[in-house]
Design a protein around this motif. Structure first.
Motif, PDB file in Angstrom:
ATOM      1  N   VAL A 228      -6.372  -5.064   5.100  1.00 55.32           N
ATOM      2  CA  VAL A 228      -5.180  -5.613   4.447  1.00 55.32           C
ATOM      3  C   VAL A 228      -5.499  -5.983   3.002  1.00 55.32           C
ATOM      4  CG1 VAL A 228      -3.592  -7.586   4.428  1.00 55.32           C
ATOM      5  CG2 VAL A 228      -4.058  -6.382   6.564  1.00 55.32           C
ATOM      6  N   THR A 229      -6.643  -6.628   2.793  1.00 55.81           N
ATOM      7  CA  THR A 229      -7.040  -7.023   1.441  1.00 55.81           C
ATOM      8  C   THR A 229      -7.227  -5.804   0.548  1.00 55.81           C
ATOM      9  OG1 THR A 229      -8.102  -9.005   2.319  1.00 55.81           O
ATOM     10  CG2 THR A 229      -8.761  -8.314   0.122  1.00 55.81           C
ATOM     11  N   ALA A 230      -7.824  -4.754   1.077  1.00 54.02           N
ATOM     12  CA  ALA A 230      -7.996  -3.529   0.294  1.00 54.02           C
ATOM     13  C   ALA A 230      -6.652  -2.940  -0.116  1.00 54.02           C
ATOM     14  CB  ALA A 230      -8.800  -2.500   1.091  1.00 54.02           C
ATOM     15  N   HIS A 231      -5.704  -2.891   0.813  1.00 52.72           N
ATOM     16  CA  HIS A 231      -4.369  -2.371   0.492  1.00 52.72           C
ATOM     17  C   HIS A 231      -3.679  -3.244  -0.551  1.00 52.72           C
ATOM     18  CE1 HIS A 231      -3.965   1.018   3.193  1.00 52.72           C
ATOM     19  NE2 HIS A 231      -4.511   0.298   4.159  1.00 52.72           N
ATOM     20  N   LEU A 232      -3.820  -4.557  -0.445  1.00 55.97           N
ATOM     21  CA  LEU A 232      -3.216  -5.446  -1.427  1.00 55.97           C
ATOM     22  C   LEU A 232      -3.852  -5.268  -2.806  1.00 55.97           C
ATOM     23  CD1 LEU A 232      -2.762  -8.679   0.703  1.00 55.97           C
ATOM     24  CD2 LEU A 232      -0.947  -7.242  -0.252  1.00 55.97           C
ATOM     25  N   ASN A 233      -5.150  -5.061  -2.848  1.00 56.71           N
ATOM     26  CA  ASN A 233      -5.835  -4.833  -4.126  1.00 56.71           C
ATOM     27  C   ASN A 233      -5.346  -3.553  -4.794  1.00 56.71           C
ATOM     28  OD1 ASN A 233      -7.324  -7.158  -3.855  1.00 56.71           O
ATOM     29  ND2 ASN A 233      -9.136  -6.143  -3.074  1.00 56.71           N
ATOM     30  N   VAL A 234      -5.172  -2.495  -4.006  1.00 57.71           N
ATOM     31  CA  VAL A 234      -4.666  -1.226  -4.542  1.00 57.71           C
ATOM     32  C   VAL A 234      -3.239  -1.408  -5.054  1.00 57.71           C
ATOM     33  CG1 VAL A 234      -3.965   1.124  -3.916  1.00 57.71           C
ATOM     34  CG2 VAL A 234      -6.179   0.234  -3.172  1.00 57.71           C
ATOM     35  N   ALA A 235      -2.419  -2.103  -4.280  1.00 54.12           N
ATOM     36  CA  ALA A 235      -1.027  -2.330  -4.685  1.00 54.12           C
ATOM     37  C   ALA A 235      -0.967  -3.149  -5.970  1.00 54.12           C
ATOM     38  CB  ALA A 235      -0.272  -3.039  -3.564  1.00 54.12           C
ATOM     39  N   GLU A 236      -1.827  -4.151  -6.080  1.00 53.93           N
ATOM     40  CA  GLU A 236      -1.849  -4.977  -7.286  1.00 53.93           C
ATOM     41  C   GLU A 236      -2.279  -4.155  -8.499  1.00 53.93           C
ATOM     42  OE1 GLU A 236      -3.603  -9.271  -8.719  1.00 53.93           O
ATOM     43  OE2 GLU A 236      -4.827  -8.066  -7.350  1.00 53.93           O
ATOM     44  N   ALA A 237      -3.292  -3.326  -8.327  1.00 56.85           N
ATOM     45  CA  ALA A 237      -3.794  -2.508  -9.432  1.00 56.85           C
ATOM     46  C   ALA A 237      -2.754  -1.497  -9.913  1.00 56.85           C
ATOM     47  CB  ALA A 237      -5.072  -1.786  -9.009  1.00 56.85           C
ATOM     48  N   SER A 238      -1.936  -0.990  -8.995  1.00 58.39           N
ATOM     49  CA  SER A 238      -0.941   0.016  -9.367  1.00 58.39           C
ATOM     50  C   SER A 238       0.405  -0.602  -9.732  1.00 58.39           C
ATOM     51  CB  SER A 238      -0.744   1.012  -8.223  1.00 58.39           C
ATOM     52  OG  SER A 238      -0.137   0.373  -7.110  1.00 58.39           O
ATOM     53  N   GLY A 239       0.536  -1.912  -9.584  1.00 58.70           N
ATOM     54  CA  GLY A 239       1.786  -2.591  -9.904  1.00 58.70           C
ATOM     55  C   GLY A 239       2.876  -2.356  -8.880  1.00 58.70           C
ATOM     56  N   GLU A 240       2.490  -1.992  -7.664  1.00 58.64           N
ATOM     57  CA  GLU A 240       3.463  -1.700  -6.603  1.00 58.64           C
ATOM     58  C   GLU A 240       4.168  -2.977  -6.152  1.00 58.64           C
ATOM     59  OE1 GLU A 240       3.500  -0.098  -2.033  1.00 58.64           O
ATOM     60  OE2 GLU A 240       1.768   0.318  -3.265  1.00 58.64           O
ATOM     61  N   LEU A 241       5.480  -2.900  -6.036  1.00 58.87           N
ATOM     62  CA  LEU A 241       6.276  -4.045  -5.595  1.00 58.87           C
ATOM     63  C   LEU A 241       7.169  -3.666  -4.421  1.00 58.87           C
ATOM     64  CD1 LEU A 241       7.311  -5.452  -9.086  1.00 58.87           C
ATOM     65  CD2 LEU A 241       5.569  -6.338  -7.550  1.00 58.87           C
ATOM     66  N   SER A 242       6.640  -2.889  -3.500  1.00 60.10           N
ATOM     67  CA  SER A 242       7.431  -2.445  -2.356  1.00 60.10           C
ATOM     68  C   SER A 242       7.571  -3.574  -1.330  1.00 60.10           C
ATOM     69  CB  SER A 242       6.790  -1.225  -1.705  1.00 60.10           C
ATOM     70  OG  SER A 242       5.617  -1.596  -1.032  1.00 60.10           O
ATOM     71  N   PRO A 243       8.540  -3.446  -0.418  1.00 62.23           N
ATOM     72  CA  PRO A 243       8.739  -4.471   0.617  1.00 62.23           C
ATOM     73  C   PRO A 243       7.516  -4.663   1.523  1.00 62.23           C
ATOM     74  CG  PRO A 243      10.615  -2.994   0.526  1.00 62.23           C
ATOM     75  CD  PRO A 243       9.560  -2.423  -0.374  1.00 62.23           C
ATOM     76  N   ARG A 244       6.653  -3.659   1.631  1.00 59.05           N
ATOM     77  CA  ARG A 244       5.497  -3.801   2.520  1.00 59.05           C
ATOM     78  C   ARG A 244       4.484  -4.815   2.011  1.00 59.05           C
ATOM     79  NH1 ARG A 244       0.719  -0.217   1.958  1.00 59.05           N
ATOM     80  NH2 ARG A 244       0.743   0.493  -0.189  1.00 59.05           N
ATOM     81  N   ILE A 245       4.543  -5.131   0.720  1.00 54.10           N
ATOM     82  CA  ILE A 245       3.610  -6.108   0.159  1.00 54.10           C
ATOM     83  C   ILE A 245       3.834  -7.478   0.802  1.00 54.10           C
ATOM     84  CG2 ILE A 245       2.874  -7.295  -1.952  1.00 54.10           C
ATOM     85  CD1 ILE A 245       2.089  -4.280  -1.721  1.00 54.10           C
ATOM     86  N   ALA A 246       5.085  -7.864   0.975  1.00 55.22           N
ATOM     87  CA  ALA A 246       5.375  -9.147   1.619  1.00 55.22           C
ATOM     88  C   ALA A 246       4.840  -9.171   3.047  1.00 55.22           C
ATOM     89  CB  ALA A 246       6.878  -9.411   1.602  1.00 55.22           C
ATOM     90  N   THR A 247       4.975  -8.059   3.754  1.00 54.67           N
ATOM     91  CA  THR A 247       4.452  -7.972   5.118  1.00 54.67           C
ATOM     92  C   THR A 247       2.935  -8.086   5.133  1.00 54.67           C
ATOM     93  OG1 THR A 247       6.317  -6.581   5.743  1.00 54.67           O
ATOM     94  CG2 THR A 247       4.392  -6.548   7.194  1.00 54.67           C
ATOM     95  N   LEU A 248       2.275  -7.381   4.213  1.00 50.88           N
ATOM     96  CA  LEU A 248       0.812  -7.455   4.132  1.00 50.88           C
ATOM     97  C   LEU A 248       0.346  -8.866   3.782  1.00 50.88           C
ATOM     98  CD1 LEU A 248       0.015  -4.094   2.303  1.00 50.88           C
ATOM     99  CD2 LEU A 248      -0.527  -4.682   4.666  1.00 50.88           C
ATOM    100  N   LEU A 249       1.052  -9.540   2.893  1.00 50.49           N
ATOM    101  CA  LEU A 249       0.691 -10.920   2.551  1.00 50.49           C
ATOM    102  C   LEU A 249       0.833 -11.839   3.758  1.00 50.49           C
ATOM    103  CD1 LEU A 249       2.361 -11.196  -0.960  1.00 50.49           C
ATOM    104  CD2 LEU A 249      -0.095 -11.198  -0.481  1.00 50.49           C
ATOM    105  N   ALA A 250       1.895 -11.649   4.540  1.00 47.02           N
ATOM    106  CA  ALA A 250       2.093 -12.464   5.741  1.00 47.02           C
ATOM    107  C   ALA A 250       0.996 -12.211   6.763  1.00 47.02           C
ATOM    108  CB  ALA A 250       3.463 -12.175   6.346  1.00 47.02           C
ATOM    109  N   ILE A 251       0.625 -10.942   6.957  1.00 50.17           N
ATOM    110  CA  ILE A 251      -0.456 -10.607   7.890  1.00 50.17           C
ATOM    111  C   ILE A 251      -1.759 -11.236   7.426  1.00 50.17           C
ATOM    112  CG2 ILE A 251      -1.890  -8.714   8.758  1.00 50.17           C
ATOM    113  CD1 ILE A 251       0.701  -6.991   8.707  1.00 50.17           C
TER     114      ILE A 251
END
Length: 60
Positions: free
Chosen positions: A25-48
């Motif tokens: 989960v942390t790896a996916h969040l790091n990739v999303a942060e680096a790419s500036g992704e703001l998709s709805p799945r980010i909130a789900t990953l943060l909750a997990i």
């Protein structure tokens, strides 16, 4: 360790499984942060992530 994700989902994990999932989960969040992704799945990953961390802390 038992993790509750929402009103309908409870997951039982061994500590090593929880740590592995937390790492993924942390790896996916790091990739999303680096790419500036703001998709709805980010909130789900943060909750997990938050539920896993809380569950791991309770076991100590």
């Amino acid at each position: 360790m038992m993790v509750r994700l929402g009103p309908m989902l409870r997951v039982g994990l061994e500590r090593i499984e929880a740590l592995e999932l937390l790492g993924m989960v942390t790896a996916h969040l790091n990739v999303a942060e680096a790419s500036g992704e703001l998709s709805p799945r980010i909130a789900t990953l943060l909750a997990i992530r938050d539920k896993l961390v809380a569950g791991l802390r309770e076991e100590q």
